[in-house]
Design a protein around this motif. Structure first.
Motif, PDB file in Angstrom:
ATOM      1  N   THR A 231       4.589  -6.398   2.437  1.00 27.98           N
ATOM      2  CA  THR A 231       3.472  -7.163   2.277  1.00 27.98           C
ATOM      3  C   THR A 231       3.399  -6.988   3.532  1.00 27.98           C
ATOM      4  N   ASP A 232       4.179  -7.574   4.225  1.00 25.12           N
ATOM      5  CA  ASP A 232       4.333  -7.693   5.683  1.00 25.12           C
ATOM      6  C   ASP A 232       3.742  -6.629   6.722  1.00 25.12           C
ATOM      7  N   GLY A 233       3.543  -4.949   6.151  1.00 22.62           N
ATOM      8  CA  GLY A 233       3.204  -4.216   6.969  1.00 22.62           C
ATOM      9  C   GLY A 233       4.193  -3.712   7.257  1.00 22.62           C
ATOM     10  N   ALA A 234       5.051  -3.582   7.075  1.00 19.59           N
ATOM     11  CA  ALA A 234       6.007  -2.468   7.612  1.00 19.59           C
ATOM     12  C   ALA A 234       6.451  -1.295   6.495  1.00 19.59           C
ATOM     13  N   TYR A 235       6.651  -0.739   7.002  1.00 23.93           N
ATOM     14  CA  TYR A 235       7.247   0.845   6.884  1.00 23.93           C
ATOM     15  C   TYR A 235       8.037   0.892   5.892  1.00 23.93           C
ATOM     16  N   VAL A 236       8.479   1.172   4.681  1.00 28.34           N
ATOM     17  CA  VAL A 236       9.577   0.918   3.803  1.00 28.34           C
ATOM     18  C   VAL A 236      10.517   1.773   3.600  1.00 28.34           C
ATOM     19  N   GLY A 237      10.174   3.277   4.021  1.00 32.85           N
ATOM     20  CA  GLY A 237      10.337   4.604   3.527  1.00 32.85           C
ATOM     21  C   GLY A 237       9.212   5.055   2.699  1.00 32.85           C
ATOM     22  N   GLY A 238       9.679   6.142   2.232  1.00 32.40           N
ATOM     23  CA  GLY A 238       8.824   6.788   1.377  1.00 32.40           C
ATOM     24  C   GLY A 238       8.969   8.106   0.414  1.00 32.40           C
ATOM     25  N   VAL A 239       7.827   8.939   0.271  1.00 30.70           N
ATOM     26  CA  VAL A 239       8.864  10.286  -0.466  1.00 30.70           C
ATOM     27  C   VAL A 239       8.104  11.235   0.347  1.00 30.70           C
ATOM     28  N   ILE A 240       8.717  12.425   0.512  1.00 30.35           N
ATOM     29  CA  ILE A 240       8.033  13.903   1.461  1.00 30.35           C
ATOM     30  C   ILE A 240       8.377  15.088   0.644  1.00 30.35           C
ATOM     31  N   SER A 241       6.726  15.839  -0.141  1.00 31.78           N
ATOM     32  CA  SER A 241       6.699  16.315  -1.003  1.00 31.78           C
ATOM     33  C   SER A 241       5.910  17.846  -0.310  1.00 31.78           C
ATOM     34  N   PRO A 242       6.388  19.235  -0.995  1.00 27.01           N
ATOM     35  CA  PRO A 242       6.139  20.337   0.296  1.00 27.01           C
ATOM     36  C   PRO A 242       4.364  20.358   0.320  1.00 27.01           C
ATOM     37  N   GLY A 243       3.994  20.514   0.950  1.00 23.70           N
ATOM     38  CA  GLY A 243       2.499  20.828   1.379  1.00 23.70           C
ATOM     39  C   GLY A 243       1.719  21.673   0.681  1.00 23.70           C
ATOM     40  N   VAL A 244       0.305  21.322  -0.295  1.00 19.82           N
ATOM     41  CA  VAL A 244      -0.313  22.219  -0.714  1.00 19.82           C
ATOM     42  C   VAL A 244      -0.098  24.016  -0.764  1.00 19.82           C
ATOM     43  N   ASN A 245      -0.542  23.569   1.105  1.00 18.94           N
ATOM     44  CA  ASN A 245      -0.675  25.404   0.776  1.00 18.94           C
ATOM     45  C   ASN A 245       0.545  25.651   1.790  1.00 18.94           C
TER      46      ASN A 245
ATOM     47  N   ILE B 208       1.052  -1.443  -0.220  1.00 16.52           N
ATOM     48  CA  ILE B 208      -0.248   0.396  -0.145  1.00 16.52           C
ATOM     49  C   ILE B 208       0.774   1.220  -0.007  1.00 16.52           C
ATOM     50  N   VAL B 209       0.461   2.581  -0.632  1.00 20.02           N
ATOM     51  CA  VAL B 209       1.182   3.544  -0.279  1.00 20.02           C
ATOM     52  C   VAL B 209       0.020   4.317  -0.057  1.00 20.02           C
ATOM     53  N   VAL B 210       0.193   5.061   1.063  1.00 15.39           N
ATOM     54  CA  VAL B 210      -0.691   6.015   1.931  1.00 15.39           C
ATOM     55  C   VAL B 210      -0.580   7.856   1.599  1.00 15.39           C
ATOM     56  N   VAL B 211      -1.241   8.199   0.513  1.00 17.17           N
ATOM     57  CA  VAL B 211      -0.905   9.685   0.411  1.00 17.17           C
ATOM     58  C   VAL B 211      -1.511  10.262   1.628  1.00 17.17           C
ATOM     59  N   ASP B 212      -0.994  11.627   1.855  1.00 20.25           N
ATOM     60  CA  ASP B 212      -1.103  12.432   3.504  1.00 20.25           C
ATOM     61  C   ASP B 212      -0.993  13.399   2.967  1.00 20.25           C
ATOM     62  N   PHE B 213      -2.203  14.671   2.813  1.00 18.68           N
ATOM     63  CA  PHE B 213      -2.410  15.793   2.548  1.00 18.68           C
ATOM     64  C   PHE B 213      -2.295  16.702   3.917  1.00 18.68           C
ATOM     65  N   GLY B 214      -0.837  16.842   4.148  1.00 20.33           N
ATOM     66  CA  GLY B 214      -0.714  17.298   5.682  1.00 20.33           C
ATOM     67  C   GLY B 214       0.531  19.212   4.940  1.00 20.33           C
ATOM     68  N   THR B 215       1.078  19.109   6.672  1.00 23.68           N
ATOM     69  CA  THR B 215       1.686  20.141   6.355  1.00 23.68           C
ATOM     70  C   THR B 215       2.475  20.209   5.086  1.00 23.68           C
ATOM     71  N   ALA B 216       2.943  18.918   5.326  1.00 24.61           N
ATOM     72  CA  ALA B 216       3.737  18.382   3.546  1.00 24.61           C
ATOM     73  C   ALA B 216       2.469  17.632   3.531  1.00 24.61           C
ATOM     74  N   THR B 217       3.114  16.767   2.099  1.00 25.19           N
ATOM     75  CA  THR B 217       2.870  16.020   1.333  1.00 25.19           C
ATOM     76  C   THR B 217       3.680  14.306   1.522  1.00 25.19           C
ATOM     77  N   THR B 218       2.928  13.736   1.748  1.00 21.85           N
ATOM     78  CA  THR B 218       3.975  12.219   2.688  1.00 21.85           C
ATOM     79  C   THR B 218       2.692  11.244   2.421  1.00 21.85           C
ATOM     80  N   PHE B 219       4.040  10.186   1.566  1.00 23.90           N
ATOM     81  CA  PHE B 219       4.064   8.813   0.677  1.00 23.90           C
ATOM     82  C   PHE B 219       4.693   8.026   1.510  1.00 23.90           C
ATOM     83  N   ASP B 220       3.626   7.659   1.999  1.00 22.17           N
ATOM     84  CA  ASP B 220       4.136   6.109   3.597  1.00 22.17           C
ATOM     85  C   ASP B 220       4.203   5.022   2.730  1.00 22.17           C
ATOM     86  N   VAL B 221       5.480   4.077   2.669  1.00 19.93           N
ATOM     87  CA  VAL B 221       4.920   2.702   1.244  1.00 19.93           C
ATOM     88  C   VAL B 221       5.329   2.017   2.367  1.00 19.93           C
ATOM     89  N   VAL B 222       4.147   0.807   2.555  1.00 21.60           N
ATOM     90  CA  VAL B 222       3.517  -0.645   3.183  1.00 21.60           C
ATOM     91  C   VAL B 222       4.014  -1.877   2.217  1.00 21.60           C
TER      92      VAL B 222
END
Ligand SMILES: Nc1ncnc2c1ncn2[C@@H]1O[C@H](COP(=O)(O)OP(=O)(O)O)[C@@H](O)[C@H]1O
Ligand SMILES: CC(C)(COP(=O)(O)O)[C@@H](O)C(=O)NCCC(=O)O
Ligand SMILES: [K+]
Length: 257
Positions: free
Chosen positions: A141-155, A125-139
């Protein structure tokens, strides 16, 4: 009753649970100076208005702002006579340990999103969270967080444009009618809206390619539904994913205590 607190860089969300039953949620701006007494007056007033009588006796906190945790701990101790579980601290266990570089401090909100998504959907799974930053959190197969992406938030991006360019006004994010703007505000809204649609699409495609398997994309945060109007970006939009993750982590720590 459980009080779950998700403190982001912009807003702090409180939610109240009776076991797994959701009762209420309230949002306040994040200010590290706010004291335990201030939190309590605010929260108890809202609880009274909602007719929530039972007492809070458990608390879990996720905070991307380390400084606010002190006063939230005082709130737990002084008013609810409990010791909070704080995500990211050594004594808070996660169902599956993250796999990241040694010494990296992953944002607790990202770990919580991962746990919430894993509990609801399983892995890949990839969770895309639109907060202060826009983050991508990669899950994984076994449920572990294995990294992702941090981009500047929209606002944040809109505000940076306004701050840095004398002729660019403050504008709110919205979906423009056309890509080609014919006035300054429309041009800025197009840049932000279609820019972020492209950013989310492009990053998710690259994550899928790098992992070489199908990945389910879950959007969360207040702006997810807006960007979903631009393209088929998400398989699901789940506004309560972070809160759900907090309740899962709380239960897990209780059961494995
Ligand atoms: N439904 C919405 N419409 C417009 N802006 C929103 C909405 N929800 C959140 N925002 C804005 O998005 C930004 C990030 O908000 P939030 O998700 O609370 O961030 P954080 O979790 O980092 O505190 C803030 O600037 C907030 O005002
Ligand atoms: C990336 C974040 C700033 C996002 O915070 P938010 O937008 O929810 O306020 C936060 O998760 C954070 O401070 N992370 C630490 C670095 C990391 O996650 O790798
Ligand atoms: K967040």
């Amino acid at each position: 009753m459980l009080l779950a607190i998700d403190c982001g860089n912009t807003n702090t969300v409180f939610s109240i649970w009776d076991g797994t039953k959701f009762l209420a949620t309230w949002r306040t701006s994040t200010e590290w100076q706010r004291t335990a007494d201030q939190y309590f007056v605010w929260l108890s007033t809202l609880m009274k208005m909602r007719g929530i009588e039972a007492e809070i006796d458990e608390m879990i906190i996720s905070s991307t702002v380390p400084r606010v945790v002190f006063n939230l701990r005082v709130l737990a101790d002084r008013y609810f006579n409990c010791r909070p579980v704080v995500v990211g601290k050594p004594d808070c266990r996660l169902p599956v340990a993250p796999r990241v570089d040694a010494g990296t401090q992953v944002g607790p909100d990202r770990l919580v999103n991962t746990v919430g998504a894993w509990d609801r959907h399983g892995g890949d799974i990839v969770v895309v969270d639109f907060g202060t930053a826009t983050t991508f959190d990669v899950v994984d197969t076994d449920g572990a967080y294995v990294g992702g992406v941090i981009s500047p938030g929209v606002n944040l991006s809109l505000e940076a444009l306004h701050q840095a360019a004398a002729a660019l006004p403050h504008v709110d994010v919205s979906k423009p009618e056309k890509v080609i703007g014919t006035n300054t505000v429309a041009c800025m809204q197009s840049g932000i809206f279609w820019g972020y649609v492209g950013l989310v699409r492009g990053i998710c495609d690259r994550i899928r390619a790098e992992r070489d398997r199908p990945m389910r994309i879950i959007g969360t945060g207040g702006l997810a539904p807006l960007f979903a109007q631009g393209d088929m970006l998400f398989d699901d939009i789940e506004d309560d994913l972070t809160m759900h993750g907090l309740t899962v982590i709380h239960r897990y720590n209780k059961e494995t205590a």
